[in-house]
Write a protein that holds these residues in place. Structure first.
Motif, PDB file in Angstrom:
ATOM      1  N   GLY A 232       1.047 -16.130  22.802  1.00 23.87           N
ATOM      2  CA  GLY A 232       0.101 -15.093  23.220  1.00 23.87           C
ATOM      3  C   GLY A 232      -1.294 -15.660  23.385  1.00 23.87           C
ATOM      4  O   GLY A 232      -1.947 -15.441  24.415  1.00 23.87           O
ATOM      5  N   ASP A 233      -1.737 -16.423  22.385  1.00 22.66           N
ATOM      6  CA  ASP A 233      -3.108 -16.950  22.427  1.00 22.66           C
ATOM      7  C   ASP A 233      -3.323 -17.850  23.651  1.00 22.66           C
ATOM      8  O   ASP A 233      -4.335 -17.743  24.348  1.00 22.66           O
ATOM      9  CB  ASP A 233      -3.417 -17.758  21.154  1.00 22.66           C
ATOM     10  N   ALA A 234      -2.361 -18.745  23.894  1.00 23.12           N
ATOM     11  CA  ALA A 234      -2.506 -19.688  25.022  1.00 23.12           C
ATOM     12  C   ALA A 234      -2.476 -18.941  26.353  1.00 23.12           C
ATOM     13  O   ALA A 234      -3.251 -19.238  27.264  1.00 23.12           O
ATOM     14  CB  ALA A 234      -1.398 -20.741  24.975  1.00 23.12           C
ATOM     15  N   SER A 235      -1.571 -17.969  26.464  1.00 24.95           N
ATOM     16  CA  SER A 235      -1.478 -17.206  27.731  1.00 24.95           C
ATOM     17  C   SER A 235      -2.779 -16.476  28.002  1.00 24.95           C
ATOM     18  O   SER A 235      -3.303 -16.511  29.123  1.00 24.95           O
ATOM     19  CB  SER A 235      -0.334 -16.184  27.658  1.00 24.95           C
ATOM     20  N   LEU A 236      -3.311 -15.807  26.973  1.00 22.48           N
ATOM     21  CA  LEU A 236      -4.560 -15.050  27.155  1.00 22.48           C
ATOM     22  C   LEU A 236      -5.710 -15.972  27.506  1.00 22.48           C
ATOM     23  O   LEU A 236      -6.553 -15.654  28.353  1.00 22.48           O
ATOM     24  CB  LEU A 236      -4.880 -14.251  25.888  1.00 22.48           C
ATOM     25  N   ASN A 237      -5.745 -17.134  26.866  1.00 22.81           N
ATOM     26  CA  ASN A 237      -6.807 -18.093  27.133  1.00 22.81           C
ATOM     27  C   ASN A 237      -6.767 -18.582  28.590  1.00 22.81           C
ATOM     28  O   ASN A 237      -7.797 -18.616  29.282  1.00 22.81           O
ATOM     29  CB  ASN A 237      -6.671 -19.264  26.152  1.00 22.81           C
ATOM     30  N   ALA A 238      -5.570 -18.932  29.055  1.00 23.21           N
ATOM     31  CA  ALA A 238      -5.453 -19.407  30.443  1.00 23.21           C
ATOM     32  C   ALA A 238      -5.766 -18.283  31.430  1.00 23.21           C
ATOM     33  O   ALA A 238      -6.422 -18.503  32.458  1.00 23.21           O
ATOM     34  CB  ALA A 238      -4.056 -19.967  30.685  1.00 23.21           C
ATOM     35  N   LEU A 239      -5.314 -17.055  31.112  1.00 20.62           N
ATOM     36  CA  LEU A 239      -5.601 -15.914  31.995  1.00 20.62           C
ATOM     37  C   LEU A 239      -7.102 -15.658  32.090  1.00 20.62           C
ATOM     38  O   LEU A 239      -7.648 -15.425  33.171  1.00 20.62           O
ATOM     39  CB  LEU A 239      -4.900 -14.652  31.477  1.00 20.62           C
ATOM     40  N   GLU A 240      -7.763 -15.747  30.945  1.00 19.26           N
ATOM     41  CA  GLU A 240      -9.212 -15.513  30.924  1.00 19.26           C
ATOM     42  C   GLU A 240      -9.933 -16.537  31.808  1.00 19.26           C
ATOM     43  O   GLU A 240     -10.839 -16.192  32.571  1.00 19.26           O
ATOM     44  CB  GLU A 240      -9.701 -15.605  29.482  1.00 19.26           C
ATOM     45  N   LYS A 241      -9.481 -17.804  31.722  1.00 22.68           N
ATOM     46  CA  LYS A 241     -10.102 -18.845  32.568  1.00 22.68           C
ATOM     47  C   LYS A 241      -9.914 -18.553  34.050  1.00 22.68           C
ATOM     48  O   LYS A 241     -10.719 -18.960  34.878  1.00 22.68           O
ATOM     49  CB  LYS A 241      -9.507 -20.214  32.231  1.00 22.68           C
ATOM     50  N   ALA A 242      -8.787 -17.884  34.381  1.00 20.85           N
ATOM     51  CA  ALA A 242      -8.529 -17.544  35.788  1.00 20.85           C
ATOM     52  C   ALA A 242      -9.107 -16.178  36.155  1.00 20.85           C
ATOM     53  O   ALA A 242      -8.864 -15.687  37.261  1.00 20.85           O
ATOM     54  CB  ALA A 242      -7.026 -17.555  36.043  1.00 20.85           C
ATOM     55  N   GLN A 243      -9.817 -15.575  35.196  1.00 23.35           N
ATOM     56  CA  GLN A 243     -10.405 -14.237  35.370  1.00 23.35           C
ATOM     57  C   GLN A 243      -9.341 -13.193  35.707  1.00 23.35           C
ATOM     58  O   GLN A 243      -9.496 -12.366  36.609  1.00 23.35           O
ATOM     59  CB  GLN A 243     -11.512 -14.270  36.430  1.00 23.35           C
ATOM     60  N   LEU A 244      -8.214 -13.288  34.985  1.00 19.03           N
ATOM     61  CA  LEU A 244      -7.117 -12.337  35.143  1.00 19.03           C
ATOM     62  C   LEU A 244      -6.739 -11.798  33.766  1.00 19.03           C
ATOM     63  O   LEU A 244      -7.219 -12.310  32.747  1.00 19.03           O
ATOM     64  CB  LEU A 244      -5.905 -13.036  35.788  1.00 19.03           C
ATOM     65  N   THR A 245      -5.884 -10.764  33.760  1.00 20.49           N
ATOM     66  CA  THR A 245      -5.430 -10.200  32.478  1.00 20.49           C
ATOM     67  C   THR A 245      -3.904 -10.113  32.475  1.00 20.49           C
ATOM     68  O   THR A 245      -3.254 -10.359  33.505  1.00 20.49           O
ATOM     69  CB  THR A 245      -6.000  -8.784  32.248  1.00 20.49           C
ATOM     70  N   ILE A 246      -3.361  -9.700  31.333  1.00 24.28           N
ATOM     71  CA  ILE A 246      -1.902  -9.541  31.189  1.00 24.28           C
ATOM     72  C   ILE A 246      -1.341  -8.643  32.310  1.00 24.28           C
ATOM     73  O   ILE A 246      -0.257  -8.891  32.821  1.00 24.28           O
ATOM     74  CB  ILE A 246      -1.580  -8.893  29.811  1.00 24.28           C
TER      75      ILE A 246
END
Ligand code: ACO
Length: 337
Positions: free
Chosen positions: A233-247
């Protein structure tokens, strides 16, 4: 300063051994049951390599299919990265054997050792070479034959793993597409949670070591389990945030296929519904660095991914290591999507 170039996946391929080992077959080796394995892991069967099926041979097979899928010939490759921890030899790197096999005469080649996170690490490294304009065509392979390093008398580990290889061709793509972001991490303090103790230079293999099966995998499973659920979860959220996207933006989540319970618990924690997750762990078990590119190939070839879809890959494994990529799918050359 040169403009940065996005890298995208332009071809996918996979190879698995023919031999299928079912849970019923494992019941003949250790005290376990199909019911225990299915409820605790979601695994029903796995592929087991023959003596002459190795990381190099499976990796080369997957590589040729990925190149064919992309419509690119091997002589156009600039680099081959093979993510593996079960390479054909201690050294040289298995990527060199694959380079020879597929005839990639102009390609540099090296391995990446990050266990089950290996493919995510390799894809992120390859992205850097393309992003800066240093290279154009990079073959990224994830391949492992962990069944060759199992203690088939240890029920804690022998039920979990399988063999295989997956490959993708990474090449420049249009802005806004391809690999949008990555996150990578390591907690080296936990190096002893999963690994192989014997056969390295610290603890060279001896007759006594072989008797103690020090050349096989040892693991503290429940520690891996807890770590994996949190870090996915943490890694997915971190990468999504860098791409300016969400779950909410995820069209398909392609996690490392280690254990169905781990994937479901991590997805629950993130609020991700199951129909956006690609699962094939029941067929192959944990194929380590191969699991994400195999899943990606099956997802692309079965029509689960179309152009423009947001894909999140996430891996975790020995090291302990972890990583995630956010990809906007743009597999134009492969004729998919
Ligand atoms: N069949 C029957 N019983 C078993 C088996 C088996 N195959 N394996 C373990 N057990 C027993 C244990 O001995 C234990 O018995 P005990 O209580 O009498 O000691 C009992 O089942 C429960 O063991 P737990 O460890 O609590 O079982 P758990 O629910 O945690 O499941 C498992 C174990 C499946 C290994 C889980 O912890 C797991 O999946 N962990 C993650 C493993 C993983 O993904 N590793 C790969 C990392 S990636 C890489 O880098 C290669």
């Amino acid at each position: 300063m040169r403009e940065l170039i996005n890298s995208g996946i332009s071809g996918v391929g996979m190879a698995v051994p023919e031999r299928i080992m079912t849970n019923a077959d494992i019941e003949q080796l250790v005290e376990t049951s199909n019911e225990w394995i299915v409820t605790r892991t979601g695994i029903k069967e796995r592929r087991v390599s023959a003596p002459d099926e190795t990381v190099a041979s499976l990796g080369a097979k997957a590589a040729k299919l990925a190149l064919e899928n992309a419509g690119v010939t091997a002589d156009k490759l600039d680099l081959i990265i093979c993510a593996t921890t079960t390479g054909d030899f201690l050294w040289p790197a298995t990527a060199c054997l694959i380079q020879k096999d597929i005839g990639a005469v102009s390609a540099a080649a090296f391995d990446i050792s990050a266990a089950c996170s290996g493919f995510v690490y390799a894809l992120s490294v390859a992205d850097g070479f393309i992003r800066t304009g240093a290279m154009k065509n990079i073959l990224v392979i994830g391949a492992d034959t962990l069944t060759k390093q199992l203690n088939w008398q240890d029920r804690n580990t022998c039920v979990l793993f399988g063999d295989g290889a997956g490959a993708v061709l990474l090449a420049p793509t249009q802005p806004g597409y391809g690999i949008l972001s990555f996150t990578l991490g390591t907690d080296g303090g936990k190096f002893d949670v999963i690994g192989i103790r014997g056969g390295g230079t610290r603890n060279p293999i001896t007759h006594e070591g072989l008797d103690l099966k020090e050349n096989t995998i040892v693991m503290r499973g429940s520690e891996v389990f807890k770590f994996a659920v949190k870090i996915m979860g943490d890694a997915s959220l971190n990468a999504l945030e860098k791409a300016q996207l969400t779950i909410k933006d995820i069209d398909l989540y392609i996690p490392h296929q280690a254990n169905l319970r781990i994937i479901k618990a991590a997805a629950d924690r993130m609020g991700l519904d199951e129909n956006r997750i690609f699962l094939n762990v029941e067929k192959y078990g944990n194929t380590s660095a191969a699991s994400i590119p195999i899943a990606m190939t099956e997802a692309a070839q079965s029509g689960r991914i179309k152009t423009g879809d947001v894909i999140v890959t996430v891996g975790f494994g020995a090291g302990l290591t972890w990583g995630a990529n956010v990809i906007r799918w743009d597999c134009r050359n492969g004729g998919m999507g």
